[in-house]
Design a protein around this motif. Structure first.
Motif, PDB file in Angstrom:
ATOM      1  N   ALA A  83     -48.341  81.431 -93.753  1.00 38.27           N
ATOM      2  CA  ALA A  83     -47.841  82.788 -93.537  1.00 38.27           C
ATOM      3  C   ALA A  83     -46.576  82.964 -94.355  1.00 38.27           C
ATOM      4  CB  ALA A  83     -47.554  83.039 -92.068  1.00 38.27           C
ATOM      5  N   VAL A  84     -46.425  84.145 -94.917  1.00 40.57           N
ATOM      6  CA  VAL A  84     -45.237  84.479 -95.697  1.00 40.57           C
ATOM      7  C   VAL A  84     -44.563  85.675 -95.045  1.00 40.57           C
ATOM      8  CG1 VAL A  84     -44.367  85.256 -97.936  1.00 40.57           C
ATOM      9  CG2 VAL A  84     -46.274  83.627 -97.834  1.00 40.57           C
ATOM     10  N   GLY A  85     -43.240  85.592 -94.869  1.00 39.54           N
ATOM     11  CA  GLY A  85     -42.536  86.740 -94.318  1.00 39.54           C
ATOM     12  C   GLY A  85     -41.358  86.336 -93.443  1.00 39.54           C
ATOM     13  N   THR A  86     -40.502  87.318 -93.174  1.00 43.21           N
ATOM     14  CA  THR A  86     -39.391  87.158 -92.247  1.00 43.21           C
ATOM     15  C   THR A  86     -39.877  87.526 -90.846  1.00 43.21           C
ATOM     16  OG1 THR A  86     -38.625  89.446 -92.424  1.00 43.21           O
ATOM     17  CG2 THR A  86     -37.855  87.895 -94.108  1.00 43.21           C
ATOM     18  N   VAL A  87     -39.002  87.404 -89.849  1.00 45.44           N
ATOM     19  CA  VAL A  87     -39.412  87.783 -88.495  1.00 45.44           C
ATOM     20  C   VAL A  87     -39.743  89.271 -88.398  1.00 45.44           C
ATOM     21  CG1 VAL A  87     -38.210  85.923 -87.294  1.00 45.44           C
ATOM     22  CG2 VAL A  87     -36.990  88.053 -87.795  1.00 45.44           C
ATOM     23  N   GLU A  88     -39.208  90.085 -89.312  1.00 48.70           N
ATOM     24  CA  GLU A  88     -39.513  91.510 -89.308  1.00 48.70           C
ATOM     25  C   GLU A  88     -40.863  91.824 -89.938  1.00 48.70           C
ATOM     26  OE1 GLU A  88     -35.607  94.121 -89.767  1.00 48.70           O
ATOM     27  OE2 GLU A  88     -35.808  92.685 -91.402  1.00 48.70           O
ATOM     28  N   GLU A  89     -41.316  90.937 -90.793  1.00 47.27           N
ATOM     29  CA  GLU A  89     -42.470  91.273 -91.637  1.00 47.27           C
ATOM     30  C   GLU A  89     -43.818  90.799 -91.104  1.00 47.27           C
ATOM     31  OE1 GLU A  89     -39.891  91.256 -95.805  1.00 47.27           O
ATOM     32  OE2 GLU A  89     -41.014  89.470 -95.200  1.00 47.27           O
ATOM     33  N   ASN A  90     -43.828  89.827 -90.192  1.00 43.33           N
ATOM     34  CA  ASN A  90     -45.093  89.346 -89.636  1.00 43.33           C
ATOM     35  C   ASN A  90     -45.350  90.014 -88.288  1.00 43.33           C
ATOM     36  OD1 ASN A  90     -44.116  86.267 -90.981  1.00 43.33           O
ATOM     37  ND2 ASN A  90     -45.931  87.350 -91.667  1.00 43.33           N
ATOM     38  N   SER A  91     -46.561  90.521 -88.102  1.00 48.31           N
ATOM     39  CA  SER A  91     -46.929  91.205 -86.871  1.00 48.31           C
ATOM     40  C   SER A  91     -47.199  90.214 -85.744  1.00 48.31           C
ATOM     41  CB  SER A  91     -48.193  92.032 -87.102  1.00 48.31           C
ATOM     42  OG  SER A  91     -49.303  91.172 -87.357  1.00 48.31           O
ATOM     43  N   ASP A  92     -47.258  90.728 -84.524  1.00 49.70           N
ATOM     44  CA  ASP A  92     -47.621  89.882 -83.391  1.00 49.70           C
ATOM     45  C   ASP A  92     -48.987  89.240 -83.625  1.00 49.70           C
ATOM     46  OD1 ASP A  92     -45.281  90.605 -82.177  1.00 49.70           O
ATOM     47  OD2 ASP A  92     -46.200  91.573 -80.435  1.00 49.70           O
ATOM     48  N   LYS A  93     -49.907  90.003 -84.185  1.00 50.25           N
ATOM     49  CA  LYS A  93     -51.248  89.479 -84.441  1.00 50.25           C
ATOM     50  C   LYS A  93     -51.184  88.278 -85.366  1.00 50.25           C
ATOM     51  CE  LYS A  93     -55.856  90.842 -86.046  1.00 50.25           C
ATOM     52  NZ  LYS A  93     -56.676  91.965 -86.586  1.00 50.25           N
ATOM     53  N   TRP A  95     -48.581  86.261 -85.774  1.00 52.58           N
ATOM     54  CA  TRP A  95     -47.940  85.168 -85.029  1.00 52.58           C
ATOM     55  C   TRP A  95     -48.948  84.467 -84.125  1.00 52.58           C
ATOM     56  CZ3 TRP A  95     -43.130  82.844 -84.771  1.00 52.58           C
ATOM     57  CH2 TRP A  95     -42.158  83.372 -85.624  1.00 52.58           C
ATOM     58  N   PHE A  96     -49.710  85.246 -83.390  1.00 55.50           N
ATOM     59  CA  PHE A  96     -50.698  84.646 -82.494  1.00 55.50           C
ATOM     60  C   PHE A  96     -51.727  83.832 -83.277  1.00 55.50           C
ATOM     61  CE2 PHE A  96     -49.678  88.272 -79.445  1.00 55.50           C
ATOM     62  CZ  PHE A  96     -48.955  87.461 -78.589  1.00 55.50           C
ATOM     63  N   ARG A  97     -52.168  84.347 -84.422  1.00 58.01           N
ATOM     64  CA  ARG A  97     -53.196  83.669 -85.200  1.00 58.01           C
ATOM     65  C   ARG A  97     -52.693  82.349 -85.772  1.00 58.01           C
ATOM     66  NH1 ARG A  97     -58.133  81.870 -86.057  1.00 58.01           N
ATOM     67  NH2 ARG A  97     -58.651  81.677 -88.272  1.00 58.01           N
ATOM     68  N   VAL A  98     -51.520  82.351 -86.381  1.00 68.27           N
ATOM     69  CA  VAL A  98     -50.996  81.130 -87.003  1.00 68.27           C
ATOM     70  C   VAL A  98     -50.677  80.069 -85.952  1.00 68.27           C
ATOM     71  CG1 VAL A  98     -49.104  80.160 -88.366  1.00 68.27           C
ATOM     72  CG2 VAL A  98     -50.166  82.310 -89.058  1.00 68.27           C
ATOM     73  N   LEU A  99     -50.056  80.468 -84.859  1.00 67.64           N
ATOM     74  CA  LEU A  99     -49.751  79.500 -83.806  1.00 67.64           C
ATOM     75  C   LEU A  99     -51.031  78.976 -83.160  1.00 67.64           C
ATOM     76  CD1 LEU A  99     -46.663  81.210 -82.137  1.00 67.64           C
ATOM     77  CD2 LEU A  99     -46.655  79.222 -83.645  1.00 67.64           C
ATOM     78  N   ASP A 100     -52.036  79.826 -83.054  1.00 63.33           N
ATOM     79  CA  ASP A 100     -53.316  79.413 -82.470  1.00 63.33           C
ATOM     80  C   ASP A 100     -53.977  78.320 -83.306  1.00 63.33           C
ATOM     81  OD1 ASP A 100     -55.451  79.449 -80.681  1.00 63.33           O
ATOM     82  OD2 ASP A 100     -56.493  81.053 -81.745  1.00 63.33           O
ATOM     83  N   VAL A 101     -53.921  78.464 -84.622  1.00 59.77           N
ATOM     84  CA  VAL A 101     -54.534  77.467 -85.511  1.00 59.77           C
ATOM     85  C   VAL A 101     -53.627  76.255 -85.689  1.00 59.77           C
ATOM     86  CG1 VAL A 101     -55.336  77.018 -87.868  1.00 59.77           C
ATOM     87  CG2 VAL A 101     -55.936  79.176 -86.739  1.00 59.77           C
TER      88      VAL A 101
END
Length: 246
Positions: A83-93, A95-101
């Motif tokens: 994932a690329v981005g700051t905390v402002e740039e990545n959506s909740d979706k 976040w959930f996807r990357v942490l899930d994997v």
């Protein structure tokens, strides 16, 4: 080193390409039975389809490995996404996807493999974390958080299972020359300039090779290294520790 893993079965998630594929080759060269768990097959090794975000599929894949080879001795938890981005740039979706994997995917595989590892004479788990777990990198907030969790998960798992003789360690690569990194470069406005920037970020002045990371994974899993547990091994060209004056 040939024969170090004779008779042992190594399950490798994300083993169809990049670091996972290099690890599969390295373990096979040392006599291991290889089980690749991936969305895609590795044409050079026995493979089983496995989406680490699906617990049912993970359990089925692990059962298939154990049935085919008669057990599981080493788990290499390598599957992950970026994932690329700051905390402002990545959506909740996102976040959930990357942490899930990247995090729960390792939890699911370890949970499914532990009953088989307890039956092994040389059980080990090696998780793939990243230099991003401990170094602040620009526009990698989500990815860094996931790999920081992998680092902490590794230490907790090592403590939980040391009394059972199951060693748990992690490898923490710098920026590696893999298909995944190449896809990130292809998205840049100037891929050549971005690659040069990534190379310059590492004190050695080059990207880490998949084979170098694979060698570290094999070392951590080697049954002769009985005292190695709860270790995070950086393979990052000196990025985590060196501060050079240029």
């Amino acid at each position: 080193m040939s024969g170090t893993f004779d008779g042992l079965t190594v399950a490798i998630s994300g083993g169809a390409s990049g670091i996972g594929a290099a690890a599969a080759d390295a373990f096979a060269a040392r006599g291991a039975n290889i089980a690749v768990l991936d969305l895609n097959a590795n044409p050079d090794h026995w493979s089983q389809t496995c989406d680490v975000s699906d617990d049912h599929q993970v359990r089925q894949a692990v059962a298939a490995v154990a049935a085919h080879f008669g057990g599981i001795d080493v788990l290499v938890n390598n599957a992950g996404i970026g994932a690329v981005g700051t905390v402002e740039e990545n959506s909740d979706k996102q976040w959930f996807r990357v942490l899930d994997v990247n995090v729960l995917g390792m939890v699911r595989l370890a949970r499914a493999c532990l009953p088989h590892l307890r039956e092994s004479s040389a059980p080990a788990i090696v998780n793939t974390s990243s230099i991003a777990a401990t170094a602040g990198l620009v526009k990698r907030a989500l990815y860094s958080a996931s790999k920081g969790a992998v680092h902490s998960l590794t230490m907790a798992m090592a403590a939980d299972h040391v009394a059972e003789g199951i060693r748990v360690n992690c490898v923490e690569p710098g920026t590696a020359d893999t298909p995944w990194v190449q896809r990130l470069l292809d998205q840049a406005e100037d891929p050549a300039a971005e690659r040069a920037r990534l190379e310059a970020r590492q004190p050695t002045g080059r990207l880490v090779s998949a084979e170098e990371v694979a060698a570290a994974i094999v070392y951590l899993a080697d049954p002769s290294n009985k005292a190695l547990t709860g270790t995070a091994l950086a393979v990052d060209g000196g990025m985590s520790g060196l501060r050079l004056i240029r």
